[in-house]
Each structure stands twice: as structure tokens, then as C-alpha cells.
Design a protein around this motif. Structure first.
Motif, PDB file in Angstrom:
ATOM      1  N   VAL A 443       0.855  -1.387   0.058  1.00 22.02           N
ATOM      2  CA  VAL A 443      -0.008   0.087  -0.082  1.00 22.02           C
ATOM      3  C   VAL A 443       0.879   1.279   0.068  1.00 22.02           C
ATOM      4  N   ARG A 444       2.015   1.195   0.677  1.00 24.79           N
ATOM      5  CA  ARG A 444       2.870   2.342   0.613  1.00 24.79           C
ATOM      6  C   ARG A 444       3.292   2.682  -0.762  1.00 24.79           C
ATOM      7  N   ASN A 445       3.804   1.522  -1.646  1.00 22.50           N
ATOM      8  CA  ASN A 445       4.153   1.741  -2.739  1.00 22.50           C
ATOM      9  C   ASN A 445       2.944   2.295  -3.609  1.00 22.50           C
ATOM     10  N   LEU A 446       1.984   1.585  -3.482  1.00 21.05           N
ATOM     11  CA  LEU A 446       0.795   2.363  -4.232  1.00 21.05           C
ATOM     12  C   LEU A 446       0.437   4.045  -3.917  1.00 21.05           C
ATOM     13  N   SER A 450       1.100   7.752  -6.459  1.00 23.21           N
ATOM     14  CA  SER A 450       0.005   8.824  -6.524  1.00 23.21           C
ATOM     15  C   SER A 450       0.901  10.041  -6.879  1.00 23.21           C
ATOM     16  N   SER A 451       2.335  10.159  -6.393  1.00 31.00           N
ATOM     17  CA  SER A 451       2.935  11.506  -6.310  1.00 31.00           C
ATOM     18  C   SER A 451       3.364  11.597  -7.906  1.00 31.00           C
ATOM     19  N   THR A 452       3.189  10.805  -8.809  1.00 24.96           N
ATOM     20  CA  THR A 452       3.347  10.855 -10.303  1.00 24.96           C
ATOM     21  C   THR A 452       2.012  10.961 -11.211  1.00 24.96           C
ATOM     22  N   GLY A 453       0.864  10.977 -10.337  1.00 22.67           N
ATOM     23  CA  GLY A 453      -0.300  11.242 -11.094  1.00 22.67           C
ATOM     24  C   GLY A 453      -1.199  10.396 -11.152  1.00 22.67           C
ATOM     25  N   HIS A 454      -2.313  10.540 -11.389  1.00 21.41           N
ATOM     26  CA  HIS A 454      -3.621   9.798 -11.369  1.00 21.41           C
ATOM     27  C   HIS A 454      -3.382   8.343 -12.185  1.00 21.41           C
ATOM     28  N   ASN A 457      -0.995   5.803 -10.405  1.00 26.40           N
ATOM     29  CA  ASN A 457      -1.825   5.140  -9.254  1.00 26.40           C
ATOM     30  C   ASN A 457      -2.697   4.090  -9.914  1.00 26.40           C
ATOM     31  N   ILE A 458      -3.585   4.182 -10.574  1.00 27.73           N
ATOM     32  CA  ILE A 458      -4.561   3.430 -11.391  1.00 27.73           C
ATOM     33  C   ILE A 458      -3.657   2.100 -11.722  1.00 27.73           C
ATOM     34  N   ILE A 459      -2.443   2.336 -12.366  1.00 26.99           N
ATOM     35  CA  ILE A 459      -1.712   1.158 -12.880  1.00 26.99           C
ATOM     36  C   ILE A 459      -1.186   0.405 -11.691  1.00 26.99           C
ATOM     37  N   ALA A 460      -0.582   0.786 -10.502  1.00 26.66           N
ATOM     38  CA  ALA A 460      -0.096   0.220  -9.575  1.00 26.66           C
ATOM     39  C   ALA A 460      -1.183  -0.275  -8.541  1.00 26.66           C
ATOM     40  N   GLY A 461      -2.317  -0.034  -8.662  1.00 27.34           N
ATOM     41  CA  GLY A 461      -3.628  -0.587  -8.094  1.00 27.34           C
ATOM     42  C   GLY A 461      -3.921  -1.814  -8.814  1.00 27.34           C
ATOM     43  N   VAL A 462      -4.155  -1.631 -10.034  1.00 22.43           N
ATOM     44  CA  VAL A 462      -4.750  -2.832 -10.634  1.00 22.43           C
ATOM     45  C   VAL A 462      -3.442  -3.829 -10.667  1.00 22.43           C
ATOM     46  N   SER A 463      -2.228  -3.567 -10.944  1.00 25.68           N
ATOM     47  CA  SER A 463      -1.167  -4.657 -10.689  1.00 25.68           C
ATOM     48  C   SER A 463      -1.152  -5.300  -9.224  1.00 25.68           C
ATOM     49  N   ALA A 728      -7.588  -4.921  -4.532  1.00 26.92           N
ATOM     50  CA  ALA A 728      -7.397  -3.580  -5.152  1.00 26.92           C
ATOM     51  C   ALA A 728      -8.024  -2.573  -4.485  1.00 26.92           C
ATOM     52  N   GLY A 729      -9.416  -2.500  -4.431  1.00 25.75           N
ATOM     53  CA  GLY A 729     -10.197  -1.544  -3.768  1.00 25.75           C
ATOM     54  C   GLY A 729      -9.959  -1.059  -2.503  1.00 25.75           C
ATOM     55  N   GLY A 730      -9.320  -2.297  -1.320  1.00 24.57           N
ATOM     56  CA  GLY A 730      -9.133  -1.760  -0.161  1.00 24.57           C
ATOM     57  C   GLY A 730      -7.994  -1.224  -0.136  1.00 24.57           C
ATOM     58  N   ALA A 731      -6.712  -1.691  -1.065  1.00 22.47           N
ATOM     59  CA  ALA A 731      -5.544  -0.876  -1.157  1.00 22.47           C
ATOM     60  C   ALA A 731      -5.523   0.211  -1.568  1.00 22.47           C
ATOM     61  N   TRP A 732      -6.304   0.672  -2.736  1.00 18.09           N
ATOM     62  CA  TRP A 732      -6.688   2.140  -3.009  1.00 18.09           C
ATOM     63  C   TRP A 732      -7.221   2.801  -1.830  1.00 18.09           C
ATOM     64  N   ASP A 733      -8.259   2.565  -1.264  1.00 22.59           N
ATOM     65  CA  ASP A 733      -8.608   3.267   0.115  1.00 22.59           C
ATOM     66  C   ASP A 733      -7.656   3.486   1.107  1.00 22.59           C
ATOM     67  N   ASN A 734      -6.851   2.547   1.370  1.00 22.62           N
ATOM     68  CA  ASN A 734      -6.040   2.938   2.289  1.00 22.62           C
ATOM     69  C   ASN A 734      -4.747   3.536   1.908  1.00 22.62           C
ATOM     70  N   ALA A 735      -4.472   3.494   0.720  1.00 25.88           N
ATOM     71  CA  ALA A 735      -3.405   4.440   0.128  1.00 25.88           C
ATOM     72  C   ALA A 735      -3.746   5.891   0.201  1.00 25.88           C
ATOM     73  N   LYS A 736      -5.046   6.109   0.074  1.00 30.10           N
ATOM     74  CA  LYS A 736      -5.495   7.457   0.294  1.00 30.10           C
ATOM     75  C   LYS A 736      -5.518   7.888   1.851  1.00 30.10           C
ATOM     76  N   LYS A 737      -5.899   6.739   2.604  1.00 28.12           N
ATOM     77  CA  LYS A 737      -5.811   7.015   4.133  1.00 28.12           C
ATOM     78  C   LYS A 737      -4.401   7.431   4.449  1.00 28.12           C
ATOM     79  N   PHE A 738      -3.570   6.819   4.055  1.00 31.05           N
ATOM     80  CA  PHE A 738      -2.093   6.986   4.227  1.00 31.05           C
ATOM     81  C   PHE A 738      -1.495   8.542   3.939  1.00 31.05           C
ATOM     82  N   ILE A 739      -1.852   8.893   3.058  1.00 34.17           N
ATOM     83  CA  ILE A 739      -1.629  10.195   2.285  1.00 34.17           C
ATOM     84  C   ILE A 739      -2.245  11.137   3.357  1.00 34.17           C
ATOM     85  N   GLU A 740      -3.510  10.948   3.709  1.00 35.70           N
ATOM     86  CA  GLU A 740      -4.196  11.634   4.627  1.00 35.70           C
ATOM     87  C   GLU A 740      -3.598  11.994   6.124  1.00 35.70           C
ATOM     88  N   THR A 741      -2.776  10.810   6.402  1.00 30.75           N
ATOM     89  CA  THR A 741      -2.069  11.129   7.741  1.00 30.75           C
ATOM     90  C   THR A 741      -1.009  12.048   7.750  1.00 30.75           C
TER      91      THR A 741
END
Length: 792
Positions: A443-446, A450-454, A457-463, A728-741
């Protein structure tokens, strides 16, 4: 909080003119308390009398279930005794409760009408179907068989609906109490959320167990099972398949409708509020925020309660069928232990999960700072306690019920099968946590992507989602092979000397995996309750310190929801394998010839497999598209309100929350019909069409073979797709939560906006299509069990 914001409006509208109470509760409330008490004691007396006429094991199951219900009442009183906080919190909670109960009433009204139509269809089919030799010899005619199956179907549907209502009822009352507790301490808020989830879990699991037990005991006494000239006890579990089908039917539509509701509201609120307007997630200025919070209850609580109820019911019934079949082949003198073993295991599940719940205290460990406490570690500790006692009780259950003189060491092999299942469950929880918790590298890699764009982020989440299918499949494979081998070498053989315990060994492993289901459901219910608590805190504009506590609980809740979905997928894989075997046994009984294998080299059978795989992909596509279409309506409405009511952003005008709730509710009910109908109609049509084709070409078993192939391919495709979507859905959600910290620029940064896009894409994955898929897999298996005569 800034001084110029002190005058922000803190009143929120009711979504309905009067509170909603289900009809059954309205009737009960009008009965005199003394009369109601007398009726209750008479009902319990009749239940225990029927149980005593059946088996002492049934009496034990009834006793444990009733004790668990009393424990649930204790948890309810404990949670409801907590304060609800200031008036603005109560008003928000009431608005959420109104919206959730209103949607539940409309949704389940629609589901009940469809259930009645399907019950009539089942009745007609069973009145004209073939009878098995066992039914003919026992005198169970078509009319009796039809009435039993329809009654079991309706009872399963009703109980599944009640399980969903219980999940929703507790969550809409606990959320505000968690919010209030967060003003005092994180540990107290955690304990309230856990105990509220525990109440729902105890009721759901207890209802699943006692429902099957009551049906079994009633049919046992009514049909005179075991008496000369009547049905044998080993054939009785086949009469229960309608119960599992009813539970699956309601669970599928509850998951679809609730999933579409919660994710459409969430996506609409995020895209306009967070991305376009730059306001926080649960800001009171967002017109869709109440709809979003309502969705957590109807999608994650009500639907998940019905989901796990269906999982446990289907697993119990399939294991009872396989236990009875094996006992018959081995000519065991007393087969009741092998048949009733699943009920005892889940009765002990209620006991050990209660111990795990009580191990979570409201005060932190001595010498430990509040800031250093990890809520996930506390929950994991309770799970470890539950697993420890589950291993002990499972071993005791196998020695008690599965010991036989014909194979004195068989019980030990089956105990090891249960251990395989428990290890599998723990492995699934750990693997899913690794891929979805932002404390770990994936999730941290995901988040870093996000720092390089939308797009990245989608590519990393799908993989990440695709990669996450590897370890779970290896675990499932090892579990199935290990459990089958342990069962096969247990020493149980048929009259010809062939080993017969393999499939039952797999069934025991499935029971082991679900032997802590009540605690796992508790962790799942914890997630939406914590999410709602965070929303209430944000909307009522509490201090930042309170928001930090609820944000932490919310992030942990995202992980627990993801881990329990992984757990549900693993149990669905094993349960589907059992139901597939039960289907083949049932076809053999109706066709009166062996049906032991399916040859996919036959073109028609291979086509059946392709159709099964296609069903999974089309169903997933329709579920995700339904979320997208509904979210578009929400986005349009929210944008309209921001344009037409510019004072919303300055707190000078109130948003129209009720309008968004109404849009999402009507759209989600409309959108759930199409994918749900596909799931029900497809297996029946495929089996019937190839039955006709088989008779025209001289292949009498072609229909059952094609359906069996469809089940195999759909199960494999569905498991992989569900793993991908949920993780994938759970990882995307928590990647957002991680940035919000505060990581990678924190809230409002470009990385945060990219992560919000990923979370938006993942929303229909993890809360609509993914959870619906593992329900679909089991429903396909149960519907083929019920409709098997149509295919011959």
C-alpha cells in the motif's frame, strides 16, 4: 477551530416523518408483556421437546444458541447505555438512521416480492419433478417434498432478512456512541464499536445455527425419521437445501442493492466535494454526505450480515449432506454425529468468539501510552484468543462426535482437517492485511505512485490487485489437498473397501475455517461503525483531537473490512467445492446412475464452462456499471446544489441531504435487478437448454454435466475475480488514508487528489462487485442443488 466558524449551522434534517419499525416488532410490541412471556416459554418448550425427540446433540445446540442470544442482549444493553454526545451528534445520527431504515424497508420489500414469485416457481417444479429412490421408499411424495422445500426456502429468506436488519439496527445506534466516546479515549471508542459489532455477529451466527437445527429437528419428528418404512436420517439433510437457497437469494440482492447504494453515494460525494470543491470527506456542506454515511450501514452492515448468514447456512447444510452420505456408505451404526457435527462446531464458535470479544477491555494496558496503542493490534490479540480456544473446542468436538469403532483414529485425522481450516482462515486474514494495510509495503508503494499522477496510481492499484490473487490461491490449494488427503487416510471405507472420507475431510476443513466466524464478522462490522463515527465527528465539527481518533479507527476499519472479505472468499471457495460434490450426489440420486466425473473434452460441457466464466465477468461489469450510473446522478445533483445554492460553501444555506438519499435509494433498487436476475436465470436456462439438447442427441445426463462444468469454471473465475476486486479496492482506499495522515504532502496535495481517483475507481470493486461475487458463487451452487430435477 476558527472563531468565525462558531456560528456554523449544526442542525440536520430528519429523512422521514416517523421512525420505522418492522411489522413483526410492531405486532410484538402490542402484545401484553405477560402474554408475550407465556408465548415465549411455550415456544421454547416446544423447541426443546422437538430437540429432545431428535437427539441430545440438538438440545446442546439449542442451549448454546439461547445463551448466545442472552449474551447479545447484554452487549446491546451495554452499548445503548453509553451516552450519545451533544445534540448535533444525535441529529446527524438520527438522519443516518432514518435514511438507512427507509432504504431497508423499501429494498427488502422488493426482495420479498421476488422471493414469493421464486417460491411459487419452486413449488410448481417440485410438484412435477422426479423423486429419488430414497423418497419413494420412505413415502415422501411430490407434494410433501415441494412444501418442505418451499417452506425451507422462505424460512431461509426471512432469517437472512432478519440477519441483515440486525446488522443495520445496531450500527445506526452505535455510531453516535462511538463518536461520543472518542471525545474521551480511543480505547473506549474501540470497545464500543467492537461490542456493537459483536452483538450483530452473535445474532447472525446464532440464527444461522438455530434455524438449521430447528428445521432438521422438525422434519425429523414430523417425518418419523428412523422408524420402519420411513426416511433414513442420512437422507434428511437433502431436505434442507431450500434453506440455503433462500439465504443466498436474499444475500445476493442485499449485497447488490446495498453495495450500489453505498458506493454510488461515496463516489458522488468524493468527486464533487473532495476533488472539485476541496472540502473534507464528511464535511456538512456536502449534500451527499448523509447518503454516504447511510450507505455504510445498508451496504457494509445489513448486506454483510445477510452475507455471512448465508455462508454459514450453506456450509452447515453441505457438510451435513456429505456427512450423511459418507455415513451411509460406511454403514455406520450411529451417523447422527457426522451429520450434526457442523451445528456443534458453530455452537462452539459462539462461545469462543464471546471470549475473544470480552478480552478487549475498555482501558489500555498499564504503562502504555494512548498514542502508542494500535487498534489493529488489539483486534488481532482478540482474534488470537479466539483461535486458541477454537482449536481446543474443535478437537473436543471431533472426539465427541466423530469417534467410531470402525476407525478409532479417524477423529484425529478430522481434527487435523479442522486445524488446516483454522490455519487457512488465519492465513487469509494475514495475507489480505498485508496487501491492504498501509503499514506494509504494497500500500505504501501504491501511495508513492500517486505522487506521479492519477494514471500511475491506477496502474499500480490494478497490478497490486492482480498480484494479490497468488498467495490466497496457493493457500486454498494446499488446504483442499491436505484436508482431502487427511480425510481419505482416516480409515473410513465403504463396503468395497474404498476410502470414503476425503470429501468429508474437506468439509471439516471448511468448518474449521468458519469456526471463528462470529469474531471475524465482529471485525467486519467494526469498520462501517467506525466510518460512521468519523463522519459524525466531522459533520458536528468536533476538535481535531477527536477526529484523529476516529480517523485512526476508520483506517483500521478499512483493513478489517478487507480482511473479512478475504476470509469470506476463502470460505466461499471451500464451501462451493462441497456444494459441487453435494450436487453430483443429488444428480446421482435422481438419475439413479453414478455421476462421479465431468469430462470437459465434450464440446457441450466445455461450452458450459465458458458460459460459467462469462457469467462472472458480465455480472461484475453490470455491478460496476450500476455504481457508475447511479454515481453520475449523485454528481449531477451535488453540482446543481452547489451552483444554485452558493451560500452552502459559506454555511449560509443548508444542503438538501434528503434529495441525494432519495436519488441513491431509487437508483440502487432499480439497478440491482438486472445483475441479480442474470445470476438466478442463467444456471436454470443453461441446464434446461442442454437437457433438451441432450435428449435430442441421446445424451441423457448432458444437462447436469454442462451445469457442473458451469459451476466449476464460475467458481474458479469468481474466486480470482473477487480476490482481485476486493484487494485492489481496499489497497486504493488505504493508500488514500495513508496520504491523509500527512505523508506525500497530505490532504489537498496532488498526490492526495490522485489517490482519491484511485479510491473512487476501487469503490465499486471492493464494496459492490467483489462482495457480490462470493455470494454469487455459493448461490449458483445452491440453486443448482434445488433445481437439479430440471436438468434431468
Amino acid at each position: 477551530m476558527d472563531d468565525d466558524l462558531e456560528d456554523r449551522p449544526k442542525t440536520f434534517p430528519s429523512m422521514r416523518s416517523k421512525p420505522y419499525t418492522p411489522l413483526v416488532f410492531q405486532v410484538l410490541m402490542r402484545i401484553n408483556v405477560r402474554v408475550l412471556s407465556v408465548l415465549l416459554f411455550l415456544g421454547l418448550g416446544v423447541m426443546f421437546y422437538i430437540g429432545a425427540r431428535t437427539s441430545p446433540i440438538i438440545v446442546f445446540v439449542f442451549t448454546i444458541c439461547l445463551l448466545s442470544f442472552l449474551f447479545s442482549i447484554y452487549l446491546t444493553r451495554w452499548v445503548l447505555a453509553k451516552d450519545e454526545g451533544p445534540p448535533e451528534m444525535v441529529q446527524i445520527s438520527d438522519a443516518i438512521r432514518d435514511g438507512a431504515e427507509g432504504f431497508f424497508r423499501t429494498q427488502y420489500g422488493t426482495i420479498s416480492k421476488m422471493a414469493v414469485v421464486l417460491a411459487l416457481l419452486i413449488l410448481i417444479i417440485y410438484l412435477f419433478r422426479h423423486l429419488t429412490p430414497q423418497q419413494e421408499s420412505s413415502g415422501v411424495g411430490r407434494t410433501t417434498s415441494a412444501c418442505i422445500t418451499v417452506a425451507a426456502f422462505l424460512l431461509g429468506a426471512v432469517c437472512s432478512g432478519v440477519a441483515g436488519y440486525v446488522g443495520m439496527w445496531v450500527s445506526v445506534r452505535a455510531n453516535v456512541r462511538v463518536s461520543s466516546a472518542a471525545r474521551r479515549s480511543a480505547r473506549e471508542a474501540l470497545q464500543i464499536a467492537v461490542r456493537a459489532g459483536g452483538f450483530s455477529a452473535m445474532i447472525v451466527v446464532g440464527m444461522a445455527v438455530i434455524g438449521v437445527a430447528i428445521l432438521y429437528a422438525t422434519f425429523y419428528v414430523w417425518l418419523g425419521v428412523g422408524l420402519p418404512g420411513s426416511m433414513k436420517v442420512t437422507d434428511l439433510p437433502l431436505l434442507l437445501v431450500g434453506y440455503g437457497f433462500g439465504a443466498s437469494f436474499v444475500a445476493l440482492f442485499a449485497q447488490l442493492g446495498g453495495g450500489i447504494y453505498t458506493k454510488a453515494a461515496d463516489v458522488g460525494a468524493d468527486l464533487v466535494g473532495k476533488v472539485e470543491q476541496g472540502i473534507p470527506e464528511d464535511d456538512p456542506r456536502n449534500p451527499a454526505v448523509i447518503a454516504d454515511l447511510v450507505g455504510d450501514n445498508v451496504g457494509d452492515c445489513a448486506a454483510r450480515g445477510a452475507d455471512l448468514f448465508e455462508s454459514i447456512s450453506a456450509e452447515i447444510i453441505s457438510a451435513m449432506i456429505l456427512g450423511g452420505t459418507m455415513a451411509e456408505r460406511c454403514k455406520l451404526e450411529d451417523p447422527s454425529g457426522f451429520i450434526l457435527f457442523p451445528l456443534v462446531v458453530h455452537s462452539f464458535d459462539l462461545v469462543v468468539s464471546s471470549i475473544g470479544l470480552l478480552s478487549i477491555r475498555g482501558t489500555r494496558e498499564p504503562g502504555l501510552k494512548a498514542s502508542s496503542e494500535d487498534p489493529m493490534a488489539i483486534l488481532q490479540k482478540g482474534y488470537s484468543v479466539t483461535i486458541f480456544f477454537a482449536v481446543i473446542t474443535f478437537g473436543a468436538s471431533t472426539r465427541w462426535l466423530l469417534y467410531t469403532e470402525k476407525a478409532p483414529s479417524a477423529w484425529l485425522n478430522f481434527a487435523l482437517c479442522g486445524l488446516v481450516g483454522i490455519i487457512t482462515a488465519y492465513s487469509f486474514v494475514w495475507i489480505t492485511k498485508y496487501y491492504t494495510d498501509y503499514k506494509h509495503e504494497p500500500v505504501r508503494n501504491l501511495a508513492m505512485s500517486s505522487s506521479t499522477g492519477h494514471g500511475t496510481n491506477i496502474i499500480a492499484g490494478v497490478s497490486l490487485g492482480l498480484e494479490s490473487t497468488g498467495l490466497p490461491v496457493l493457500v486454498i490449494s494446499v488446504a483442499i489437498v491436505s484436508a482431502f488427503w487427511l480425510g481419505q487416510t482416516s480409515g473410513l471405507v465403504d463396503e468395497s473397501g474404498n476410502a470414503t472420507g476425503g470429501l468429508f475431510g474437506t468439509a471439516v476443513a471448511t468448518m474449521g475455517m468458519l469456526s471463528t466466524a462470529a469474531y471475524v464478522l465482529t471485525m467486519d462490522m467494526f469498520g462501517p461503525i467506525a466510518d460512521n463515527a468519523g463522519g459524525i465527528v466531522e459533520m458536528s465539527q468536533q476538535p481535531e483531537s477527536v477526529r484523529e481518533i476516529t480517523d485512526l479507527l476508520d483506517a483500521v476499519g478499512n483493513t478489517t473490512k478487507a480482511t473479512t472479505k478475504g476470509f469470506a472468499i476463502g470460505s466461499a471457495a471451500l464451501a462451493s467445492f462441497l456444494l459441487f460434490s453435494a450436487y453430483m450426489d443429488e444428480v446421482s440420486s435422481f438419475a439413479r446412475i453414478p455421476f462421479n466425473q465431468v469430462d470437459i473434452a465434450i464440446p457441450e460441457v466445455f461450452v458450459g464452462g465458458l458460459l460459467g466464466s462469462m457469467l462472472i465477468y458480465v455480472f461484475s461489469a453490470w455491478a460496476c456499471a450500476a455504481v457508475g450510473r447511479t454515481a453520475q446522478e449523485v454528481v449531477t445533483e451535488v453540482r446543481r446544489q452547489f451552483i444554485e445554492r452558493p451560500g452552502i460553501m459559506d454555511y449560509k444555506e443548508k444542503p438538501d441531504y434528503a434529495r441525494c438519499v432519495a436519488i441513491v435509494a431509487s437508483a440502487s433498487l432499480r439497478e440491482m435487478i438486472k445483475p441479480g436476475a442474470l445470476a438466478i436465470v442463467s444456471p436454470i436456462m443453461i441446464g434446461f437448454v442442454f437437457r433438451v439438447f441432450g435428449h435430442l442427441t441421446g445424451q441423457p445426463l448432458l444437462g447436469p454435466k454442462v451445469v457442473a462444468s458451469m459451476l466449476m469454471f464460475a467458481t474458479v473465475s469468481g474466486i480470482l475475480m473477487a480476490l482481485f476486486l476486493n484487494t485492489a479496492g481496499g489497497a486504493w482506499d488505504n493508500a488514500k488514508k495513508f496520504i491523509e495522515t500527512g505523508a506525500l504532502g497530505g490532504k489537498g496535495s496532488d498526490s492526495h487528489k490522485a489517490a482519491i481517483t484511485g479510491d473512487t475507481v476501487g469503490d465499486p470493486f471492493k464494496d459492490t462487485a467483489g462482495p457480490s461475487l462470493h455470494v454469487l458463487i455459493k448461490m449458483l451452487a445452491t440453486i443448482t442443488l434445488v433445481m437439479a430435477p430440471v436438468f434431468l
